[in-house]
Design an enzyme around this catalytic site. Structure first.
Site, PDB file in Angstrom:
ATOM      1  N   GLY A   1       0.809  -1.211   0.000  1.00  0.00           N
ATOM      2  CA  GLY A   1       0.000   0.000   0.000  1.00  0.00           C
ATOM      3  C   GLY A   1       0.844   1.264   0.000  1.00  0.00           C
ATOM      4  CB  SER A   2      -0.141   4.659   1.067  1.00  0.00           C
ATOM      5  OG  SER A   2      -1.331   4.635   0.311  1.00  0.00           O
ATOM      6  CB  VAL A   3       4.505   1.992   3.408  1.00  0.00           C
ATOM      7  CG1 VAL A   3       3.698   2.098   4.692  1.00  0.00           C
ATOM      8  CG2 VAL A   3       4.350   0.633   2.770  1.00  0.00           C
TER       9      VAL A   3
ATOM     10  CE  LYS B   1      -0.365   6.748  -1.727  1.00  0.00           C
ATOM     11  NZ  LYS B   1      -1.565   7.231  -1.004  1.00  0.00           N
TER      12      LYS B   1
END
Length: 412
Positions: free
Chosen positions: A68-70, A72
């Protein structure tokens, strides 16, 4: 440190009904692994325990997942380092981003966001727009140099390298969504190892299990890029950020939340089952430790990384910083003198006044922590109004507010 990581991880796993989880704590300057835990687990000394083969799996190195967003911050780092995007860039994230017929959306609608706020509110639209401005090979090289797609050389049998497809095979949709932690799988160890580069000024450190080994470092991003990310990621654990539950009183915390729908093994995803992750480092302004926490398979109502994983980080990291005698940010205020009572030692006084042994020794010009006498005067941080001065306090927020912010609901 190992104890607190295990206790807090297992409590979160049971509370949120997750399938499994893991956590890793590392020294950001040496790569030394200070704690590594995996759940569920068992006690091999107990008769009848360890009957399930899963009990022997170290999820921190054997279990890869879409994070997921880790991911980004690594796309942001690649974009900045290649000058594909400027640090002061702003992006319109109000409307869904259509890529190859797929709509990329945010859970909470924002308007114009700078890069810091894209990370703070975890805007998928913003991160995808940054990725599409950055050449595929640049992103791939950043991921690879940070350790993703590579097996760690730690001696674990069957440790996985995760999955990082070669950039030549990326579709336009993959180019956009790999910034969101989809189409790539990683381990908890890899995440902790990779985030150390933001904390230490841009160097990838080879993770080490054995004390005394010489650190092996390789620069993977310019120092100015790592510094930018260090500052921006602190906003994630501040009011309005998705990682507010990672905030530790007295310390600046930097990090990133991640929530990804769990793959069902048939080319799709489970409806409401997630991989919940938080990776962070502290103190945010002068980092010493990095910690990655992941819980897989939760179907709890608010199954976000900021709700499930961030509190594990907060509790473990607070104890780790105290154990290593890392002084909190609140010890730089005015000082006063106190009289040492019989039987008091410097560690007790440091805890009482929200300071550290090292700082008390510094402001009192001591060379030996044992060099204190009953009745002598000692300089300590000054209390104010019955409370100790702390220049950086963890904000008091309700659980409901934290849940809203964890979804990206901070005010822009």
């Amino acid at each position: 440190m190992q104890y607190w990581a295990y206790i807090t991880l297992t409590r979160s796993l049971h509370h949120f009904h997750a399938k499994d989880g893991s956590a890793v704590v590392m020294n950001v300057h040496t790569g030394q692994i200070l704690a590594m835990v995996s759940a569920p687990s068992c006690n091999p000394n107990a008769e009848g325990s360890c009957m399930d083969p899963a009990d022997y799996t170290n999820n921190a190195v054997h279990q890869a997942f879409e994070p997921g967003s880790v991911m980004k911050p690594f796309v942001v780092a690649a974009a900045l380092a290649s000058h594909s995007v400027q640090p002061d860039a702003r992006f319109n994230v109000f409307h869904p981003l259509i890529v190859d017929g797929y709509a990329i959306t945010d859970d909470v609608r924002h308007h114009i966001l700078n890069i810091e706020h894209i990370l703070k509110y975890s805007s998928c639209i913003g991160a995808s727009k940054i990725a599409l401005k950055t050449p595929e090979q640049i992103i791939y090289n950043m991921y690879r140099s940070a350790g993703f797609g590579r097996k760690p050389d730690l001696g674990f049998v069957d440790a996985t390298s995760g999955v990082l497809p070669n950039w030549h095979s990326w579709s336009l949709a993959r180019h956009a969504t790999i910034a969101l932690g989809y189409g790539v799988s990683v381990t908890t160890l890899q995440l902790a190892d990779a985030y150390a580069a933001f904390a230490n000024g841009g160097y990838h450190m080879r993770p080490e299990l054995v004390m005394g080994q010489a650190p092996v470092a390789k620069r993977i991003m310019p120092a100015w890029v790592a510094k930018k990310l260090r500052v921006w990621l602190q906003s994630v654990a501040e009011p309005g950020g998705t990682g507010i539950l990672a905030a530790i009183e007295g310390y600046h915390v930097a990090g990133k939340t991640g929530t990804a729908n769990m793959a069902n093994g048939h080319g799709g995803f489970y409806g409401h089952t997630t991989n919940a992750t938080f990776v962070g480092f502290a103190p945010g302004n002068h980092p010493q430790l990095v910690m990655a926490v992941s819980l897989r398979g939760s179907h709890f109502k608010w199954n976000f990384g900021g709700i499930e994983a961030a509190p594990v980080f907060r509790v473990t990291m607070r104890h780790a910083l105290q154990e290593l005698d890392v002084a909190p940010a609140c010890h730089h205020g005015p000082t006063m003198r106190i009289t040492i009572r019989p039987g008091q030692n410097l560690a007790e006084i440091a805890q009482q006044y929200h300071s550290s042994v090292a700082h008390l020794m510094q402001i009192n010009q001591m060379t030996n922590p044992e060099d204190i006498d009953s009745g002598a005067l000692l300089m300590v941080p000054t209390p104010k109004g019955g409370k100790h001065i702390c220049r950086f306090e963890a904000p008091l927020v309700s659980r409901a507010q934290a849940e809203i912010w964890s979804e990206g609901g901070g005010g822009a």
